[in-house]
Scaffold this motif. Structure first.
Motif, short mmCIF file in Angstrom:
data_model
loop_
_atom_site.label_atom_id
_atom_site.label_comp_id
_atom_site.label_asym_id
_atom_site.label_seq_id
_atom_site.Cartn_x
_atom_site.Cartn_y
_atom_site.Cartn_z
N ALA A 193 -14.08 12.67 -16.08
CA ALA A 193 -13.31 11.58 -16.67
C ALA A 193 -12.85 12.00 -18.05
N ILE A 194 -11.65 11.61 -18.38
CA ILE A 194 -11.10 11.91 -19.70
C ILE A 194 -10.59 10.61 -20.29
N SER A 195 -10.95 10.36 -21.54
CA SER A 195 -10.44 9.17 -22.21
C SER A 195 -10.08 9.52 -23.65
N THR A 196 -9.38 8.61 -24.29
CA THR A 196 -9.04 8.80 -25.69
C THR A 196 -10.15 8.26 -26.60
N ASP A 197 -11.21 7.73 -26.01
CA ASP A 197 -12.34 7.26 -26.80
C ASP A 197 -13.04 8.46 -27.45
N SER A 198 -13.66 8.21 -28.56
CA SER A 198 -14.35 9.28 -29.27
C SER A 198 -15.66 9.62 -28.58
N VAL A 199 -16.21 10.78 -28.92
CA VAL A 199 -17.52 11.16 -28.38
C VAL A 199 -18.57 10.15 -28.83
N TYR A 200 -18.36 9.51 -29.97
CA TYR A 200 -19.31 8.50 -30.46
C TYR A 200 -19.26 7.26 -29.58
N SER A 201 -18.05 6.88 -29.15
CA SER A 201 -17.93 5.76 -28.20
C SER A 201 -18.62 6.11 -26.90
N HIS A 202 -18.44 7.34 -26.44
CA HIS A 202 -19.10 7.78 -25.20
C HIS A 202 -20.62 7.72 -25.36
N LYS A 203 -21.11 8.10 -26.53
CA LYS A 203 -22.55 8.08 -26.78
C LYS A 203 -23.08 6.65 -26.71
N VAL A 204 -22.37 5.72 -27.35
CA VAL A 204 -22.79 4.31 -27.31
C VAL A 204 -22.72 3.80 -25.88
N PHE A 205 -21.66 4.13 -25.17
CA PHE A 205 -21.53 3.73 -23.77
C PHE A 205 -22.74 4.22 -22.97
N ALA A 206 -23.10 5.47 -23.15
CA ALA A 206 -24.23 6.04 -22.42
C ALA A 206 -25.55 5.35 -22.77
N GLU A 207 -25.66 4.88 -24.00
CA GLU A 207 -26.91 4.26 -24.45
C GLU A 207 -27.04 2.79 -24.07
N VAL A 208 -25.93 2.08 -23.96
CA VAL A 208 -26.03 0.63 -23.77
C VAL A 208 -25.53 0.12 -22.42
N SER A 209 -24.72 0.88 -21.73
CA SER A 209 -24.15 0.39 -20.47
C SER A 209 -25.03 0.75 -19.28
N PRO A 210 -25.43 -0.23 -18.49
CA PRO A 210 -26.22 0.08 -17.29
C PRO A 210 -25.45 0.98 -16.32
N SER A 211 -24.13 0.84 -16.26
CA SER A 211 -23.37 1.68 -15.33
C SER A 211 -23.28 3.12 -15.82
N MET A 258 -15.19 3.99 -13.73
CA MET A 258 -16.03 5.15 -13.63
C MET A 258 -17.21 4.91 -12.70
N ALA A 259 -17.75 3.71 -12.72
CA ALA A 259 -18.92 3.42 -11.91
C ALA A 259 -18.63 3.62 -10.43
N ALA A 260 -17.41 3.27 -9.99
CA ALA A 260 -17.06 3.45 -8.57
C ALA A 260 -17.05 4.92 -8.21
N VAL A 261 -16.51 5.76 -9.07
CA VAL A 261 -16.52 7.20 -8.81
C VAL A 261 -17.97 7.70 -8.82
N ALA A 262 -18.77 7.22 -9.75
CA ALA A 262 -20.17 7.64 -9.83
C ALA A 262 -20.92 7.28 -8.56
#
Length: 136
Positions: A20-38, A1-5
């Protein structure tokens, strides 16, 4: 995703809107948004398809893993799939090639010419002359 971004503005310049579409939950997406620098660089929607319905519809659902194969689709404003690619798990996608393909599709629509292998925006295309088909 970072390359597309990193190329988000390039997509917008071509009138394309990544998501982007994934099978991850919205909660996983929330954690990703909070902890991942990318995640801070992702400016497009990240959709959750827990049921895999979208992946099944596009033929990229892997029933063994319960996840999508990594894939890219270019869908035109009429809803037609103009390009798709499914990547082996060991191979990352080339965002530059996706952008080149998108630009080539648009070039062809505008000019009626083809975008040959290695074509880059600004280069001439190939005139389609089917009268020469089958002749060498």
């Amino acid at each position: 995703m970072a390359a597309v971004a990193a190329h988000y503005r390039d997509f917008l310049r071509l009138g394309a809107y990544p998501l982007a579409i994934s099978t991850d939950s919205v909660y996983s997406h929330k954690v990703f948004a909070e902890v991942s620098p990318s995640a801070a660089t992702v400016q497009y929607p990240l959709l959750s398809d827990r049921s895999g319905a979208i992946g099944r519809s596009y033929g990229v659902w892997d029933p063994k893993t319960g996840a999508f194969y990594r894939s890219t689709f270019i869908i035109d404003p009429l809803g037609r799939v103009r390009y798709y690619s499914v990547y082996p798990r060991e191979v990352g996608r080339s965002v530059e090639e996706i952008l080149r393909t998108l630009a080539g599709i648009q070039y062809g629509e505008l000019t009626g010419e083809g975008a040959p292998a290695g074509w880059q925006p600004g280069m001439p295309g190939l005139k389609r002359d089917f009268s020469k088909a089958g002749t060498i």
